[in-house]
Structures are given as structure tokens and as C-alpha cells.
Design an enzyme around this catalytic site. Structure first.
Site, PDB file in Angstrom:
ATOM      1  N   SER A 194      63.973 109.366   2.754  1.00 16.00           N
ATOM      2  CA  SER A 194      62.800 108.727   2.205  1.00 16.00           C
ATOM      3  C   SER A 194      62.722 108.755   0.681  1.00 16.00           C
ATOM      4  O   SER A 194      61.957 107.992   0.101  1.00 16.00           O
ATOM      5  CB  SER A 194      61.552 109.420   2.760  1.00 16.00           C
ATOM      6  OG  SER A 194      61.496 110.766   2.345  1.00 16.00           O
ATOM      7  N   SER A 253      66.041 113.650   3.791  1.00 15.99           N
ATOM      8  CA  SER A 253      65.548 112.636   2.840  1.00 15.99           C
ATOM      9  C   SER A 253      66.023 112.752   1.403  1.00 15.99           C
ATOM     10  O   SER A 253      65.775 111.862   0.600  1.00 15.99           O
ATOM     11  CB  SER A 253      64.027 112.654   2.818  1.00 15.99           C
ATOM     12  OG  SER A 253      63.542 111.797   3.803  1.00 15.99           O
ATOM     13  N   LYS A 310      58.999 112.098  -7.232  1.00 14.26           N
ATOM     14  CA  LYS A 310      58.737 111.301  -6.026  1.00 14.26           C
ATOM     15  C   LYS A 310      57.221 111.124  -5.919  1.00 14.26           C
ATOM     16  O   LYS A 310      56.456 112.034  -6.259  1.00 14.26           O
ATOM     17  CB  LYS A 310      59.296 112.052  -4.813  1.00 14.26           C
ATOM     18  CG  LYS A 310      59.184 111.301  -3.486  1.00 14.26           C
ATOM     19  CD  LYS A 310      59.916 112.077  -2.382  1.00 14.26           C
ATOM     20  CE  LYS A 310      59.865 111.380  -1.027  1.00 14.26           C
ATOM     21  NZ  LYS A 310      60.623 112.087   0.008  1.00 14.26           N
TER      22      LYS A 310
HETATM   23  N1  GLN Z   1      64.738 110.146   8.269  1.00 17.64           N
HETATM   24  C1  GLN Z   1      63.907 111.230   8.676  1.00 17.64           C
HETATM   25  C2  GLN Z   1      62.561 110.677   9.130  1.00 17.64           C
HETATM   26  O1  GLN Z   1      62.519 109.530   9.363  1.00 17.64           O
HETATM   27  C3  GLN Z   1      63.795 112.211   7.555  1.00 17.64           C
HETATM   28  C4  GLN Z   1      62.705 111.996   6.606  1.00 17.64           C
HETATM   29  C5  GLN Z   1      62.595 113.084   5.586  1.00 17.64           C
HETATM   30  O2  GLN Z   1      63.462 113.922   5.422  1.00 17.64           O
HETATM   31  N2  GLN Z   1      61.457 113.086   4.882  1.00 17.64           N
HETATM   32  O3  GLN Z   1      61.566 111.302   9.270  1.00 17.64           O
END
Ligand code: GLN
Length: 474
Positions: free
Chosen positions: A138, A162, A63
Site C-alpha cells: 500500500s 506494504s 505516507k
Molecule cells: N497487501 C496486503 C493487504 O492488502 C498488505 C497491506 C499492508 O501491508 N498494509 O492488506
């Protein structure tokens, strides 16, 4: 194909060049990669390594939050568009030591802050099952690169869900181990008390094998655990007899899609016929309604503090002004997207001295209550389980989700319970709902990673869904 078979049945040259070629071939449609990494130097280093390395010549993807020396690491942001890492993250080093060949950095929501992968500086990532739909975020780039068979393993990070949500949307395994199990040194942070490193794979045993490679104490990360690293993949037996699985009834009650509910019910029946002891558990529903606001306050406050070093004065894209302050303001204004700015406003609000007690500390207290409630239900079962999403991936232009509805607040956001608590959590494929993949998520008590993987393996054996590759045809 699982990683062991891949190593045995192909040459290093073939598997790496296949991955590189395929990554380029799908880029047009999926937009999953931020930077490609030329693998020749890594291949040269591999020559001095033992063929017994667990990832010997296995192509993988990081990532774009993970530093790798002399490569671009942008965090899918504009402000770090020109940033070249001067060092390896601990996990990058471990992966290289294990023989992995890193072929690129995958797209994500900027700094991991989002659930759609639509905030990436390089644009949205598409879902291979339907290109008009989102990959989820994400860690969307990593998810789709595993789903399309480009690489057998990709690194993700998980602060709210994410890894586990995009895994659900892409018919693959997404696993985040216990907090502290994998070092985060060299991984651009989002919210330090919630951030986890984890993996996407085609099957559960590959996730277990990846954990063997990645886990362990690291003196560069004071939150990393001293507990010994187990042989997680050998401990995956998949015998469900006597395994106690608690179904999170609040989540089931919040899901509207009958097909998701049907499939989940059928899965539970099959697990029972294999000897699993299924029961229904209930979390405190008032607390569940508070998951998302609590998460937003804590995550954004921590993010605001973590990202205050992004001023472009020492590194990053500089927009020069008349004064140092003006340069910082211009650089940050140009380098951050709209959603990020919104989140920094929320974070700053929570951290204002006059709000700290009422907002930030209160959220921390609610977090403690949530963790105690999750711990309470896990006293009586081995894992808690529910669908990882109410339905398949949404369309790019679908803004219809009512963000105050029970379905959104509970069914779509409950997985943050494993970030609040740091407990290990995994998503495995369940089936296709209305033509789109939907996964099932399981969470176990802290440091019960081996048990969680073993039960997940049992579920994978039950569904028979693993190593699915979706070719991009549309
Ligand atoms: N969807 C969550 C957010 O918007 C989780 C993001 C994540 O786990 N990095 O922050």
C-alpha cells in the site's frame, strides 16, 4: 546519492527546492503525492539546529497515514479528505528533531488496506519503470518518490508486505524493523497487531541510519520496545563470511518466471563465493497456504474495530442525515471505497459473537502455528531469503492472478510471515526481470535488526545495485 553525501555535497536550499520541483514535475505521470507541504517554516526552524543532525535539511516524504501538525492527513481516504492533524506523530517529531524537511504526504491504498495503490482516493499511482503498471501498495507513493530520486528517504507502513513489495517493484530498499522498534503513535492504524512503520531508501545504510533516527521507546505507544537503539549504520559491515542464509524452498517452487529463478540462483552462487553458507529450508506448506486467509481475517477484524471511530461526527467529511445514525451511515457510505467496504464486511463477519471462536480465534491459533514454524527455521540460520515477488509489477488492468493458485498464495503473499511474527524484514533490489525490477527479501529473528541490515548490506555489495534513480520519461 546516499544521505550523508547529499548533506555534504549540496546546500539545504538546493536539495529541498530540487526535491519540491521534482515532486511537482513527476506528479502528472505518477500521481504519488496527496498533499504538498510548503517547507519554509521547517527551513526557518532548521536555522537553530546543529549541522550534525543526521537528516540536516534532508527532504523526505510521509505516507499519508502519518500525522504532522497543521497538515492534511487523509489516509488516502475520502472520509478524512478535510482532516487537518492537530498534533505530530512521534516519528514526525523525531524526523523534525533530526533536521528532516517534510515536503509532502504520499499516496497509499486507503488506510494501507491493499497491495496495488489502486484504491487511493486520489487514484492509482504509476510505476516509473512502466507507467501502465502499478507501483505496488500500500505504500506506493512513498516507493515511487524514492525510486525517481525525488527524496532519499520516505516513510511507509507495512501490515502484510506494504513496504517490501513496492520496494521490489521499484528497485529500491524497503525495510520494516522488528514490531515495537518504531513508535506508531500518531500513525493511522490498519491492524494493530500487524502494523509496522518502516522506510524506503536507495541503499541499505540509509535504511539503517533512518532506523537510528526513528527507533526507541515511546510512552504514547505501549507496544514500543525498551531495548536500546543501536548504531545500526555503523554495524553494517557487509562481510558475508559464515553468514547462514536459508532459502525458502516453498517460495522458489511456487515461482514460474524462469528469469526470476535464474537471477535468484545466480545471486545465491555469488553470495556463496563471498563466504555465505546457503542452505535450503522448508516451511510447513499447509500453513503457507493459510497465510492469506489468516491474514485477511485478523487484519480485517482489527481494521473494522480500529476504523469504527470514523463516523464523521467529531472529525472527517460529514454527510448530514435526519438522525445521528443516518449521518454516520451516509458519511461512511460516501467516504469509503468498494474494497474497504468489502474488507469491513469480512472483518465484521469474523467478529460476530457466533463466529468469533470459529473464525477470529481460529485465525489467531493458526497465526501462532505460523510463527512457531518461522521460528523453527530461524533457529538454524541467520536469515531466511526468497525473491520478494515472482515477477515485476503487474499492469493496472491485470486481473489475471488466480488468487487460489500456489504461485499467488505462496510466492506473492509469503512476506506476511514477518508481520505475523513481528520479525524484521527487508527487501533489496535483485535485478531486472523482463525489463522490470524484482527484489529479494530477507527476514531475521526478532530484534536482530542490526544483523539483518548487515547481511542485506552484504547482498547490496554483491549485486552492486543501490541508489538507482529512474527518470520518468514516457
Ligand atoms: N497487501 C496486503 C493487504 O492488502 C498488505 C497491506 C499492508 O501491508 N498494509 O492488506
Amino acid at each position: 546519492m546516499d544521505i550523508k553525501t547529499l548533506i555534504q555535497s549540496t546546500s539545504v536550499e538546493k536539495r529541498v527546492s530540487d526535491a519540491v520541483n521534482k515532486a511537482h514535475a513527476v506528479q502528472d505521470k505518477l500521481n504519488a503525492m496527496v498533499s504538498f507541504i510548503e517547507p519554509s517554516e521547517q527551513l526557518k526552524t532548521l536555522e537553530s539546529k546543529s549541522k550534525d543532525c543526521p537528516f540536516y535539511g534532508v527532504p523526505i516524504v510521509l505516507k499519508d497515514l502519518v500525522n504532522m501538525k497543521d497538515t492534511r492527513t487523509t489516509g488516502s481516504s475520502g472520509i478524512l479528505d478535510n482532516y487537518i492533524s492537530p498534533y505530530d506523530a512521534t516519528i514526525t517529531k523525531k524526523l523534525k528533531d533530526a533536521g528532516a524537511i517534510i515536503i509532502g504526504k504520499s499516496s497509499c491504498d486507503t488506510f494501507g488496506m491493499g497491495g496495488t495503490n489502486m484504491t487511493a482516493w486520489t487514484g492509482p499511482v504509476a510505476n516509473p519503470y512502466d507507467l501502465s503498471r502499478m507501483s505496488g501498495g500500500s505504500s506506493g507513493g512513498s516507493a515511487v518518490l524514492v525510486a525517481t530520486g525525488v527524496v532519499p528517504m520516505a516513510i511507509g507502513t507495512d501490515t502484510g508486505d506494504s513496504i517490501r513489495k513496492p520496494a521490489s517493484f521499484n528497485h529500491i530498499v524497503g525495510f520494516k524493523p522488528t514490531y515495537g522498534r518504531i513508535s506508531r503513535y500518531g500513525v493511522i492504524p490498519y491492524a494493530s497487531s500487524l502494523d509496522h512503520v518502516g522506510v524506503f531508501t536507495g541503499n541499505v545504510k540509509d535504511a539503517a541510519l533512518s532506523l537510528e533516527v526513528l527507533a526507541g521507546r515511546d510512552d504514547h505507544d505501549m507496544t514500543s520496545s525498551y531495548l536500546p537503539v543501536e548504531k545500526y549504520s555503523d554495524l553494517c559491515i557487509g562481510d558475508l563470511k559464515g553468514k547462514r542464509i536459508g532459502i525458502i524452498q516453498n517460495v522458489i517452487d511456487s515461482i514460474h518466471n524462469p528469469e526470476t529463478l535464474n537471477q535468484f540462483k545466480e545471486l545465491c552462487q555469488k553470495l556463496e563465493s563471498r563466504g555465505a553458507v546457503i542452505s535450503s529450508i522448508r516451511l510447513n506448506e499447509d500453513l503457507m497456504h493459510a497465510f492469506l486467509p489468516t491474514y485477511y481475517i485478523i487484519a480485517n477484524a482489527e481494521a473494522t474495530a480500529n476504523h469504527s471511530n470514523l463516523d464523521s461526527l467529531r472529525f472527517g467529511v460529514l454527510k448530514e442525515g435526519q438522525t445521528m445514525d443516518e449521518s454516520m451511515i451516509l458519511s461512511r457510505t460516501a467516504g469509503f471505497g468498494k474494497l474497504l467496504k468489502k474488507r469491513f464486511v469480512i472483518g465484521s463477519y469474523a467478529l460476530f459473537t457466533e463466529n468469533q471462536e470459529e473464525v477470529f480465534r481460529k485465525a489467531q491459533k493458526v497465526r501462532r502455528l505460523i510463527v512457531e514454524d518461522v521460528k523453527r527455521v530461524l533457529d538454524n540460520v541467520d536469515v531466511i531469503m526468497a525473491p520478494a515477488s515472482g515477477q515485476g509489477a503487474p499492469k493496472f488492468d491485470d486481473a489475471s492472478a488466480d488468487q487460489l493458485s500456489k504461485e499467488y498464495l505462496i510466492a506473492e503473499n509469503y512476506m506476511a510471515l514477518a508481520n505475523f511474527s513481528g520479525y524484521p524484514s527487508i527487501t533489496v533490489p535483485m535485478g531486472m526481470v523482463d525489463g522490470l525490477p524484482v527484489g529479494v527479501n530477507l527476514t531475521a529473528y526478532a530484534h536482530h535488526d542490526a544483523k539483518l541490515l548487515d547481511i542485506a548490506y552484504g547482498i547490496e555489495k554483491t549485486t552492486g545495485i543501490f541508489n538507482v534513480i529512474k527518470e520518468v520519461t514516457q
